[in-house]
Enzyme design. Structure first.
Site, PDB file in Angstrom:
ATOM      1  N   GLU A  73      -4.166 -11.904  21.732  1.00 29.79           N
ATOM      2  CA  GLU A  73      -4.076 -10.671  20.942  1.00 29.79           C
ATOM      3  C   GLU A  73      -2.746 -10.570  20.207  1.00 29.79           C
ATOM      4  OE1 GLU A  73      -7.438 -10.370  23.456  1.00 29.79           O
ATOM      5  OE2 GLU A  73      -5.358 -10.814  23.997  1.00 29.79           O
ATOM      6  N   HIS A 142     -11.093  -2.545  31.364  1.00 32.38           N
ATOM      7  CA  HIS A 142     -11.881  -2.656  30.140  1.00 32.38           C
ATOM      8  C   HIS A 142     -12.512  -1.320  29.732  1.00 32.38           C
ATOM      9  CE1 HIS A 142     -11.793  -6.695  31.899  1.00 32.38           C
ATOM     10  NE2 HIS A 142     -12.096  -7.210  30.727  1.00 32.38           N
TER      11      HIS A 142
END
Length: 340
Positions: A73, A142
């Site tokens: 990321e 998540h």
């Protein structure tokens, strides 16, 4: 401002498509209109995206413009910042908004600050899309709702589309914007459907929507809580309690005028978010109400309904219990309507 209802919108000829299809259509139309627009992220190519949002875009536009990336990321967002500085208009897809943790230096210290630190000599027209929220059994790492993090940072614009039409319209406006825009899409909304214009109609950033009008109390909700609040309002109407439901849509910059107008009229306000209550985004709305003349029109204290201050559990029953559901909104609103 009052937003079209589904039935009214359908009468205008808009199709009914899913939230995910609306996002994909926005990206496709933007890429067709501007060669500078491209997309990058993990598994967005042949696989079609973790939640199937990018779909067939890889086959339509090819690997140069739908760029599958390594699992990094930090690298993905860094590449997007560089591309934006070089004149491109990148759209980053982060598989889960939780993973922005890995890229916060690029988001907060680079994308958000470069325009200011270089005296306006350049800008970072980058869009970062990320699914957030619970409800899919993805557990604590998540399933978070981290919108308050981004809304706190000067230089970032932050939007949370709650309808399919806004998923398309806000994304198109975000792609046009010369500033970095964080677009937070709730996972549970991807399969929800609604009327969406065929044309590339923009929903302006920084314009709050009034989803429903009522005179007894005001409910301000974000993300998936908008639809739950609307469902709660319908149930309350059966009891003779009429609620206004307001969807900020853009968290930063926040258009608070419709909120002040409604709260001044109804005298009662319930602020609903999925994120934990402690320093959550709706605390900003509460502070704005308390710090303005609107406070003198209140008939009852400001009430907040938020997720619990705990990590999201994996067990479905516990996961559901951690965040507000429609019956919780009904209960809180009913109690608030009776307070004075």
């Amino acid at each position: 401002m009052t937003v079209q209802t589904t039935s009214a919108a359908a009468e205008t000829g808009d199709r009914i498509i899913t939230y995910a299809e609306a996002v994909r259509e926005a990206i496709g139309q933007a890429m067709e209109a501007d060669d500078r627009v491209f997309m990058l992220g993990e598994d967005i190519g042949v696989y079609g995206g973790a939640f199937g949002v990018s779909g067939d875009l890889y086959h339509r536009f090819g690997a140069e413009r739908i760029r599958d990336t390594p699992i990094s990321e930090l690298g993905i967002v860094g590449a997007a910042v560089g591309a934006a500085l070089a004149g491109m208009r990148p759209i980053v897809e982060i598989q889960f908004s939780d993973f922005t943790n890995q890229a916060m230096d690029q988001i907060v210290n680079q994308a958000a600050k470069i325009h200011f630190m270089l005296g306006g000599a350049t800008s970072v027209p980058m869009v970062l899309r990320a699914p957030l929220g619970s409800g899919t059994g993805a557990a604590a790492q998540h399933s978070q709702s981290l919108e308050a993090w981004f809304a706190h940072v000067p230089g970032l614009k932050v939007v949370m589309p709650a309808t399919a039409a806004d998923a398309k319209g806000l994304l198109l406006a975000a792609i046009d914007d010369p500033n970095p825009v964080i677009v937070l899409e709730h996972k549970l909304l991807y399969r929800e459907s609604g009327p969406v214009p065929t044309e590339a109609v923009r929903t302006p950033l920084g314009e709050t929507a009034v989803r429903r009008e009522g005179g007894d109390l005001t409910i301000v909700a974000t993300g998936v809580m908008v639809s739950r609040s609307l469902a709660a309002a319908e149930e309350l109407a059966g009891e003779g309690i009429e609620a206004t439901v307001i969807d900020p849509r853009t968290l930063s910059p926040l258009d608070d005028a419709p909120i002040h107008e409604s709260v001044s009229r109804t005298g009662r306000v319930l602020l609903v978010q999925e994120a934990p209550g402690h320093t959550g985004f709706t605390a900003e709305i509460a502070a704005r109400i308390a710090g303005s003349d609107t406070i003198y029109r209140l008939l009852a204290p400001i009430k907040r309904l938020s997720g619990l201050d705990v990590p999201i559990p994996y067990a479905p029953q516990l996961e559901k219990a951690c965040v507000p559901q429609t019956p919780d909104i009904v209960d809180q609103a009913r109690t608030l309507a009776k307070e004075s």
